[in-house]
Design a protein around this motif. Structure first.
Motif, PDB file in Angstrom:
ATOM      1  N   GLU A 121       0.826  -1.206   0.000  1.00  0.00           N
ATOM      2  CA  GLU A 121       0.000   0.000   0.000  1.00  0.00           C
ATOM      3  C   GLU A 121       0.862   1.259   0.000  1.00  0.00           C
ATOM      4  O   GLU A 121       0.506   2.263  -0.618  1.00  0.00           O
ATOM      5  N   ARG A 177       1.938   1.736  -3.489  1.00  0.00           N
ATOM      6  CA  ARG A 177       0.840   2.099  -4.387  1.00  0.00           C
ATOM      7  C   ARG A 177       0.383   3.535  -4.196  1.00  0.00           C
ATOM      8  O   ARG A 177      -0.003   4.210  -5.135  1.00  0.00           O
ATOM      9  N   THR A 237       0.379   8.684  -0.121  1.00  0.00           N
ATOM     10  CA  THR A 237      -0.200   9.335   1.052  1.00  0.00           C
ATOM     11  C   THR A 237      -0.268   8.385   2.255  1.00  0.00           C
ATOM     12  O   THR A 237      -0.616   8.810   3.350  1.00  0.00           O
ATOM     13  N   ILE A 282       1.298   6.657   5.211  1.00  0.00           N
ATOM     14  CA  ILE A 282       2.492   6.759   6.054  1.00  0.00           C
ATOM     15  C   ILE A 282       2.294   5.837   7.265  1.00  0.00           C
ATOM     16  O   ILE A 282       1.174   5.487   7.611  1.00  0.00           O
ATOM     17  N   ARG A 340       8.694   8.281   5.356  1.00  0.00           N
ATOM     18  CA  ARG A 340       7.258   7.981   5.468  1.00  0.00           C
ATOM     19  C   ARG A 340       7.008   6.950   6.579  1.00  0.00           C
ATOM     20  O   ARG A 340       5.862   6.594   6.843  1.00  0.00           O
ATOM     21  N   GLY A 352      -5.558  14.805   4.281  1.00  0.00           N
ATOM     22  CA  GLY A 352      -5.016  14.305   3.020  1.00  0.00           C
ATOM     23  C   GLY A 352      -4.081  13.124   3.083  1.00  0.00           C
ATOM     24  O   GLY A 352      -3.695  12.591   2.041  1.00  0.00           O
ATOM     25  N   LEU A 353      -3.694  12.692   4.286  1.00  0.00           N
ATOM     26  CA  LEU A 353      -2.848  11.496   4.375  1.00  0.00           C
ATOM     27  C   LEU A 353      -3.707  10.287   4.730  1.00  0.00           C
ATOM     28  O   LEU A 353      -4.854  10.418   5.155  1.00  0.00           O
ATOM     29  N   ARG A 377      -7.380   1.342   2.630  1.00  0.00           N
ATOM     30  CA  ARG A 377      -8.137   1.985   1.546  1.00  0.00           C
ATOM     31  C   ARG A 377      -9.490   2.494   2.017  1.00  0.00           C
ATOM     32  O   ARG A 377     -10.119   3.301   1.325  1.00  0.00           O
ATOM     33  N   ASP A 378      -9.933   2.013   3.154  1.00  0.00           N
ATOM     34  CA  ASP A 378     -11.244   2.415   3.660  1.00  0.00           C
ATOM     35  C   ASP A 378     -11.181   3.876   4.105  1.00  0.00           C
ATOM     36  O   ASP A 378     -10.173   4.321   4.645  1.00  0.00           O
ATOM     37  N   GLU A 407      -0.033 -10.815  -4.852  1.00  0.00           N
ATOM     38  CA  GLU A 407      -0.629  -9.554  -5.281  1.00  0.00           C
ATOM     39  C   GLU A 407      -1.400  -8.910  -4.134  1.00  0.00           C
ATOM     40  O   GLU A 407      -1.786  -9.569  -3.178  1.00  0.00           O
ATOM     41  N   ALA A 408      -1.630  -7.611  -4.270  1.00  0.00           N
ATOM     42  CA  ALA A 408      -2.496  -6.929  -3.308  1.00  0.00           C
ATOM     43  C   ALA A 408      -3.942  -7.355  -3.554  1.00  0.00           C
ATOM     44  O   ALA A 408      -4.348  -7.578  -4.696  1.00  0.00           O
ATOM     45  N   TYR A 409      -4.693  -7.466  -2.477  1.00  0.00           N
ATOM     46  CA  TYR A 409      -6.113  -7.814  -2.588  1.00  0.00           C
ATOM     47  C   TYR A 409      -6.817  -7.297  -1.347  1.00  0.00           C
ATOM     48  O   TYR A 409      -6.179  -6.968  -0.353  1.00  0.00           O
ATOM     49  N   THR A 410      -8.111  -7.220  -1.440  1.00  0.00           N
ATOM     50  CA  THR A 410      -8.876  -6.722  -0.304  1.00  0.00           C
ATOM     51  C   THR A 410      -9.931  -7.747   0.100  1.00  0.00           C
ATOM     52  O   THR A 410     -10.375  -8.553  -0.717  1.00  0.00           O
TER      53      THR A 410
END
Lengths: 336, 371, 322
Positions: free
Chosen positions: A18, A21, A24, A26, A62, A84-85, A173-174, A196-199
């Motif tokens: 993340e 990707r 923002t 941190i 970061r 914004g972060l 991501r939420d 891979e990334a997944y949710t």
């Protein structure tokens, strides 16, 4: 492509993917790098158990070590999330919530509602929880029910490496505040995890074992205890269905009720204390919504209503185990 | 004596299967059995299916009890001729059980068994079984993967090398699908063959994979030794667009299950694990976008963009179309009125996943076609 | 720092608008029509105006329970604020926040705050975000003498220096934490003295003097924006009303407020200074007085006329998705 990695590696990988990707994202917390300001190695610790080790080397500043001032840095994470972060703050042990709870339950949890729906606070607080490391009363508690009680917070309790990675990426991501509980005894657990990334969506319980006689609703480390008991009970001809809640807020009440409607019996297994707990909450839910399906009274298997003790024999007694669960299952089956 | 005694063992369906549970015996002791007869139903965590006899004989012993969970390769039953002695059968069973070793826990998982090949900058994951001969290439459909062939792959590989690949955007292959249309995916299949040095293959495609295989056979006739399309796209405009859109959109088990059930004639085959595996695939970054791209190119507005029906008569090699009469995704009417060079096999009552639900018959037909 | 005439008029308009807003609330609250608690800022207007005059759209403020002045100075809509205080659907927070939680993140107003000491950690976060995102923005936390003793404030001062945050901490010391004097509850003479312990400048300014505040604020904002470094400023000020409306203020000295209003009022002092220096004419300020009065009158009329939130609003906006 899935391969076997540990729960700890799954958490680390989710953070790294993340951060790669989305710049923002941190990471902040006590010793999440380790070595800041000292003469020796930077990225020395990666947290006390090395969960975030290597992130500083990949992502530099970061990844921010903090003073041991949870009010300030958890609050800063919350404030940064409104500006914004996407901060992921590490609250080393959830027991430390006592010195930063305001920032979570009065600030982060309230902003959206209190500000008329105009605020977004995409902050994640990762925290270690649970007994089993002889860490005693102030480093061993399962306090997810306290956070679950608060509207505005989302509460995540992964039980496997696969769930840890997918739920942590979802958490990051939420756009709501999330508290992410990592059981300290699960860090070395191995499991299949995609590279891979997944949710994994919140509010979808995982039926980790299908069965027809008894529903066992549980979460976190106790999922594995439930499987141990279910294996033993199956040789006695008792078929257990295991429901891993995955997230306690939102909670997948549909899956719980659907399962109890099929089995007619419920045992709730929760490592936390019994009063005002996930166990009592699930029991109340089923009593209210599926009472007519019940063939026997609900049983709760929980830790006793005492602080977590230090001495090894006492702590072992404290933690709910498969034998207690088997007994409870036999009780609801009328076979005790 | 013992050569007249034959085993029925727990099959291995797909790479991850370690054990199965005997759901029900479909034959009684004393029944006469022919190859292809369904002997029992077995459930695994992923799928349920019937175990079919590969040999003939009288079912002399039901060794496995209903409800029993047994490892792959474990003895389920014994076939023998009518004149075999009970004592010999008992001795045979005792010897088998004494020597049986269940497969090791992690003997073979998907990452270990499958291989990756670079096709025009995309990693394509595939599984190879068997060796020699003109190879078979199995091409799955939309939203599927190489595991769609779990009841076919080993059987077909008894006589030749059989490749099953994951198309771009599927399985563990690259998520970049480019334009995502049939032509581009057929080019990937072409590139896959080139990368592995396969000059010619028997192409077997299911659904979207059928259209892809057909497209390649038309564009590069020399590459196809034969063509088998199953529940295939590319032969008419109708397709269940609601299935395609719903499959893409569903993020949760409850939402996905009704769509997946449409694939099968027996919705009971749709286990919780099957749904969980599909969800795990769909949740990977890039998959949704890949599926959306393919859907938009392949079936815009819910009808198929590429119809190759008029050209299928041009194919010089053996061609077969297999369909389930009850296919709810691509209607079996697309099998009607095809040119004479196409052998058409419509299986009564079967659904879209006919290669799974009527595996032995499909395997037999393919074996027959390719000789 | 030289202020243009436009700046002077803007400063006066902010202060006068806040004053009208608060004086009117004092009257309206007594009618019983306003629910809950309100904490009025009258008397302290120079602080909000003096600092916020330096801030722009990149910048964020965190406020406290006495937040009306900060909100107006940062540009929140006065009509929507008034409606919020009346608990109306047209309120800035749709009637779900009230006086103590007025916020408008789009204006950089991160929220009034019902928790004493709640704001400074949030301001640290906003400052961190500005720094990481390279916006050039700064964050400013307003809090009181009561909060100046809170652990959250001490921790935030420490963190701001440790992380070199573009953050300004403003203690508005109005002499009382609720009913307890800061002379009792604050362990040092000036809360600003604590700045030295956190390795940042500590500045004390007269809260009745807009120009002193504006100057100190300008340097603190410059230091934050250019040097990414924090400052602690203590504004010695006074409130004209109680801790909350309904507070009988028996703890205050006789004629304390009367004398402050007569001799130390920040609006009067401002007017005297700018008119005596011939920078602005009385008539121009009188015009602003009239406009501010009309604005507040209109805001109250519209707030009273607005609907309460629909019952269905009870359950909305807890989560973005759940």
């Amino acid at each position: 492509m899935a391969r076997k990695i540990t729960y700890q590696q799954a958490v680390n990988e989710a953070l790294a993917q993340e951060m790669a990707r989305d710049e923002t994202v941190i990471v902040m917390g006590e010793d999440v790098a380790g070595g800041s300001g000292a003469d020796g190695e930077m990225d020395a610790w990666g947290g006390p158990l090395g969960i975030t080790k290597g992130l500083y080397s990949q992502f530099g500043d970061r990844v921010m070590d903090t003073p041991i001032t949870e009010s300030a840095f958890i609050g800063a994470a919350v404030g940064a999330a409104t500006a914004g972060l996407r901060p992921v703050a590490e609250l080393m042990f959830v027991d430390f919530m006592g010195v930063c709870f305001d920032q979570m339950f009065n600030q982060a949890a309230k902003f959206r509602y209190m500000f008329g729906g105009k605020a977004e606070t995409p902050v994640v607080v990762r925290t270690m929880y649970g007994a089993g490391l002889r860490a005693a009363a102030q480093h061993s508690q399962c306090l997810y029910s306290i956070f679950t009680h608060i509207p505005g917070l989302k509460v995540v309790t992964p039980s496997t490496p696969y769930d840890a990675k997918g739920l942590l990426i979802q958490s990051i991501r939420d756009n709501d505040p999330v508290i992410f509980f990592e059981h300290k005894t699960l860090y070395t657990l191995e499991g299949d995890v995609p590279e891979e990334a997944y949710t994994i969506p919140f509010g979808e319980a995982n039926v980790t074992r299908e069965g027809s006689d008894v529903t066992i609703v549980t979460l976190g480390r106790m999922v594995h205890v439930a499987h141990e008991a279910a294996d033993a009970l199956s040789s006695d001809g008792i078929s257990c269905e295991v429901v891993d809640l995955r997230t306690t807020s939102p909670m997948d009440t549909d899956t719980i009720i659907e399962s109890v409607e099929n089995t007619g019996r419920l045992v709730v297994l929760d490592e936390s204390h019994p009063r005002c707990s996930i166990a009592s909450d699930v029991s109340a839910l089923v009593s209210q919504e599926a009472f007519d399906s019940l063939k026997a009274p609900i049983r709760m298997v929980t830790a006793p209503h005492v602080p977590v003790p230090f001495a090894d024999n006492l702590e072992d007694l404290y933690i709910p185990d498969a034998a207690q669960l088997q007994q409870a299952v036999r009780t609801v089956m009328g076979k005790d | 004596m013992s050569e007249s005694i034959r085993t029925i063992c727990m099959p291995k369906w797909g790479l991850s299967m370690k054990e199965g549970t005997v759901a029900a015996w479909l034959m009684d002791e004393g029944d006469e059995i022919s190859p292809g007869d369904e002997v029992m139903d077995v459930e695994t965590e992923k799928i349920s299916s019937a175990v079919e006899a590969s040999e003939s004989g009288i079912l002399r012993r039901q060794v496995a009890a209903e409800g029993e969970t047994l490892s792959v390769g474990a003895l389920l039953g014994v076939l023998a001729d009518g004149d075999a002695q009970d004592g010999d059968i008992d001795a045979f069973i005792a010897e088998f059980q004494a020597n049986y070793v269940p497969p090791a826990e992690d003997e073979e998982d998907e990452s270990a068994a499958t291989e990756t090949v670079d096709v025009g900058g995309r990693n394509i994951r595939y599984l190879l079984r068997g060796e020699g001969g003109v190879p078979v290439i199995l091409v799955h459909g939309f939203g599927g993967d190489l595991n769609n062939w779990l009841f076919n792959h080993e059987a077909l590989a008894a006589k030749r090398a059989v490749y099953a690949l994951n198309l771009p955007g599927h399985g563990a292959s690259a998520k970049d699908v480019g334009a995502g249309d049939v032509a581009e995916l057929a080019a990937v299949l072409d590139g896959f063959m080139a990368a592995l040095g396969i000059d010619q293959a028997h192409l077997v495609g299911h659904s979207l994979g059928g259209a892809i295989s057909l497209q390649l056979a038309l564009e590069q006739p020399a590459k196809a030794a034969s063509l088998t399309v199953i529940g295939s796209a590319g032969l008419g405009s109708e397709i269940d667009g609601g299935f395609l859109a719903g499959f893409i959109a569903a993020e949760r088990r409850k939402d996905l299950k009704p769509h997946v059930e449409k694939l099968f004639s027996d919705p009971g085959l749709v286990t919780r694990q099957l749904i969980n595996d599909l969800l795990a695939f769909k949740r990977i970054d890039g998959v949704r976008a890949a599926l959306e791209t393919i859907n938009a190119a392949f079936a815009p507005g819910g009808s198929q963009a590429v119809i190759l029906r008029d050209r299928i008569g041009d194919i010089a090699v053996p061609v077969m179309a297999i369909w389930g009469s009850g296919d709810r995704i691509v209607p079996a009417s697309h099998a009607e009125g095809l040119p004479d060079n196409v052998r058409v096999e419509v299986m009564a009552g079967q659904g879209h996943m006919v290669q799974m639900e009527a595996a032995s018959e499909v395997n037999r037909l393919i074996d027959e076609l390719i000789g | 720092m030289q202020l243009s005439k436009d700046d002077l008029l803007r400063a006066y308009r902010i202060m006068k608008t806040v004053r009208e807003f608060e004086e009117r609330l004092h009257v309206e609250f007594a009618t019983g029509e306003i629910p809950g608690f309100v904490h009025l800022y009258a008397g302290e207007e120079a602080s909000a105006a003096g600092f916020c005059m330096h801030l722009d759209g990149r910048d964020k403020i965190a406020s406290n329970h006495r937040g009306h002045g900060h909100s107006i100075a940062k540009g929140c809509d006065v009509h929507a604020m008034m409606a919020e205080i009346y608990g109306r659907e047209t309120g800035l927070c749709a009637g779900k926040g009230g006086s103590m939680h007025i916020a408008d993140l789009s204006m950089g107003m991160m929220g009034a705050n019902g928790i004493v000491g709640g704001g400074p950690p949030l301001a640290c976060g906003a400052a961190l975000a500005a720094k990481k995102l390279g916006t050039g923005g700064v964050a400013l936390a307003f809090f009181g003498d009561g909060a100046s003793n809170q652990g959250t404030v001490m921790e935030s001062l420490n963190l701001a220096t440790v992380w070199n945050l573009p953050c300004i901490f403003v203690v508005e010391n109005n002499g009382y934490a609720e009913a307890t004097s800061s002379k009792y509850s604050v362990s040092c003479d000036d809360a600003a003295d604590r700045a030295g312990a956190f390795n940042m400048p500590g500045v004390v300014v007269d809260g009745h003097d807009f120009f002193a505040i504006h100057e100190a604020g300008g340097e603190a904002v410059r230091r934050a924006r250019e040097d990414s470094a924090p400052t602690l400023i203590e504004v010695k000020t006074n409130r004209y009303y109680g801790h909350f409306e309904g507070d009988a203020q028996t703890y205050r000295g006789k004629d304390e407020v009367k004398n402050l209003r007569a001799n130390r009022d920040c609006l009067d002092l401002f007017r005297a200074r700018v008119t005596s220096a011939d920078l602005v004419e009385d008539a121009e300020l009188d015009a602003i007085d009239g406009e501010a009065g009309d604005l507040i009158e209109d805001a109250v009329i519209k707030a009273k006329a607005a609907s309460r939130p629909a019952a269905s609003e009870l359950l909305t906006d807890v989560y973005i998705s759940y």
